[in-house]
Scaffold this motif. Structure first.
Motif, short mmCIF file in Angstrom:
data_model
loop_
_atom_site.label_atom_id
_atom_site.label_comp_id
_atom_site.label_asym_id
_atom_site.label_seq_id
_atom_site.Cartn_x
_atom_site.Cartn_y
_atom_site.Cartn_z
N LYS A 79 0.84 -1.20 0.00
CA LYS A 79 0.00 0.00 0.00
C LYS A 79 0.88 1.25 0.00
N PRO A 80 0.52 2.26 -0.77
CA PRO A 80 1.32 3.49 -0.77
C PRO A 80 1.27 4.20 0.58
N ASP A 81 2.33 4.90 0.92
CA ASP A 81 2.36 5.67 2.17
C ASP A 81 1.29 6.74 2.15
N ASP A 82 0.61 6.89 3.25
CA ASP A 82 -0.48 7.86 3.37
C ASP A 82 0.00 9.09 4.14
N PRO A 83 0.06 10.27 3.52
CA PRO A 83 0.50 11.48 4.23
C PRO A 83 -0.32 11.78 5.47
N ALA A 84 -1.59 11.35 5.47
CA ALA A 84 -2.47 11.65 6.60
C ALA A 84 -2.13 10.83 7.84
N THR A 85 -1.42 9.73 7.65
CA THR A 85 -1.06 8.88 8.79
C THR A 85 0.45 8.72 8.94
N SER A 86 1.21 9.60 8.29
CA SER A 86 2.68 9.55 8.37
C SER A 86 3.19 10.76 9.15
N PRO A 87 4.09 10.55 10.09
CA PRO A 87 4.59 11.67 10.90
C PRO A 87 5.46 12.65 10.14
N TYR A 88 6.04 12.20 9.01
CA TYR A 88 6.92 13.06 8.23
C TYR A 88 6.55 12.99 6.75
N PRO A 89 7.05 13.91 5.95
CA PRO A 89 6.73 13.89 4.51
C PRO A 89 7.14 12.58 3.85
N ILE A 90 6.42 12.19 2.81
CA ILE A 90 6.75 10.99 2.06
C ILE A 90 7.95 11.28 1.16
N TRP A 91 8.90 10.35 1.12
CA TRP A 91 10.09 10.54 0.29
C TRP A 91 9.71 10.66 -1.17
N SER A 92 10.41 11.55 -1.87
CA SER A 92 10.20 11.75 -3.30
C SER A 92 11.53 11.71 -4.02
N LYS A 93 11.55 11.09 -5.18
CA LYS A 93 12.79 10.99 -5.96
C LYS A 93 13.31 12.37 -6.36
N GLU A 94 12.39 13.32 -6.55
CA GLU A 94 12.78 14.67 -6.95
C GLU A 94 13.10 15.56 -5.75
N VAL A 96 14.77 17.22 -2.36
CA VAL A 96 16.11 17.51 -1.85
C VAL A 96 16.05 17.47 -0.33
N TYR A 97 16.92 16.68 0.30
CA TYR A 97 16.84 16.47 1.73
C TYR A 97 18.16 16.81 2.40
N LEU A 98 18.08 17.64 3.42
CA LEU A 98 19.26 18.05 4.17
C LEU A 98 19.54 17.04 5.27
N ALA A 99 20.73 17.12 5.83
CA ALA A 99 21.10 16.25 6.95
C ALA A 99 20.09 16.43 8.09
N GLN A 100 19.74 15.33 8.74
CA GLN A 100 18.80 15.27 9.87
C GLN A 100 17.34 15.42 9.44
N THR A 101 17.07 15.47 8.14
CA THR A 101 15.69 15.51 7.68
C THR A 101 15.07 14.12 7.81
N LYS A 102 13.88 14.06 8.36
CA LYS A 102 13.17 12.78 8.51
C LYS A 102 12.07 12.68 7.45
N ILE A 103 11.94 11.46 6.91
CA ILE A 103 10.92 11.20 5.89
C ILE A 103 10.30 9.82 6.16
N VAL A 104 9.23 9.54 5.43
CA VAL A 104 8.59 8.22 5.50
C VAL A 104 8.68 7.57 4.12
N TRP A 105 9.04 6.29 4.11
CA TRP A 105 9.10 5.56 2.85
C TRP A 105 8.75 4.10 3.11
N ARG A 106 7.70 3.63 2.43
CA ARG A 106 7.24 2.25 2.58
C ARG A 106 7.01 1.89 4.04
#
Length: 216
Positions: A79-94, A96-106
């Motif tokens: 199932k794809p990650d749901d932004p409504a139930t994820s504590p951090y933004p969903i990772w995107s291939k496009e 740009v993420y700085l050090a210490q940035t948190k994301i959700v993936w799978r």
């Protein structure tokens, strides 16, 4: 340890360095020296193992063929990650993420170890130090998006062309706080979001912003 294991009904308890669980031979090696084949204390062979397994009936051979099953089903993983139930933004291939940035993936939370773009958090790796992402753990049931911290516009001076900036100086640009990495002039801070390595600026991380807000 034995009593604790029985009290909480541990599924498995094992012993590290069992090869040292035997009677020392002072004629072979002085007991004052650390050895990888003797315990260095007065004991009978397997004395520690016997105490550890008291009243426990499990056998290694019985568990050898058991397979650990994940609590998450295959359908749930797909199932794809749901932004409504994820504590951090969903990772995107496009993205740009700085050090210490948190994301959700799978359905897992990752933290960037350094600036990264286009590197999938779950890409196959050979060594632990290779990927720019560190796995923190799964997204837990009931989690909601956490607000991304920002600084008020008046926190630092607005970036201005023709102004000379020295390493460590901070400015605001388009609502984002930046810090100069080295002496620069006419270097647009926004370039740091797309080309961090060559930019004279770095955007402040969420951890840095949190510290600044707490000090206010």
């Amino acid at each position: 340890m034995n009593q604790f294991a029985q009290k909480v009904q541990l599924g498995r308890m094992s012993m590290w360095s069992a090869n040292r669980d035997r009677k020392s031979n002072p004629d072979y090696l002085p007991t004052a020296l650390v050895s990888d084949i003797y315990s260095g204390v007065e004991q009978e062979n397997q004395a520690f193992a016997q105490q550890l397994q008291k009243n426990l009936t499990g056998k290694i051979a019985e568990s050898a063929k058991l397979v650990t099953a994940s609590d998450i089903t295959k359908d749930e993983l797909q199932k794809p990650d749901d932004p409504a139930t994820s504590p951090y933004p969903i990772w995107s291939k496009e993205g740009v993420y700085l050090a210490q940035t948190k994301i959700v993936w799978r359905h897992n939370v990752y933290e960037a170890k350094w600036w990264t773009k286009g590197d999938a958090p779950d890409s196959p790796i050979l060594r632990a130090e290779e990927p720019p992402w560190q796995l923190l753990g799964p997204v837990l049931p009931g989690e909601k998006p956490l607000p991304q911290l920002t600084l008020p516009e008046e926190t630092y001076p607005k970036w201005a062309e023709e102004t000379i900036y020295k390493a460590g100086q901070r400015v605001m640009f388009e609502g984002i706080a930046y810090e100069a990495k080295w002496w620069n002039k006419n270097e647009n801070p926004e370039v740091a979001l797309t080309n961090f390595e060559t930019s004279a600026w770095k955007a402040l991380s969420q951890e840095e912003i949190k510290t600044i807000l707490e000090e206010k």
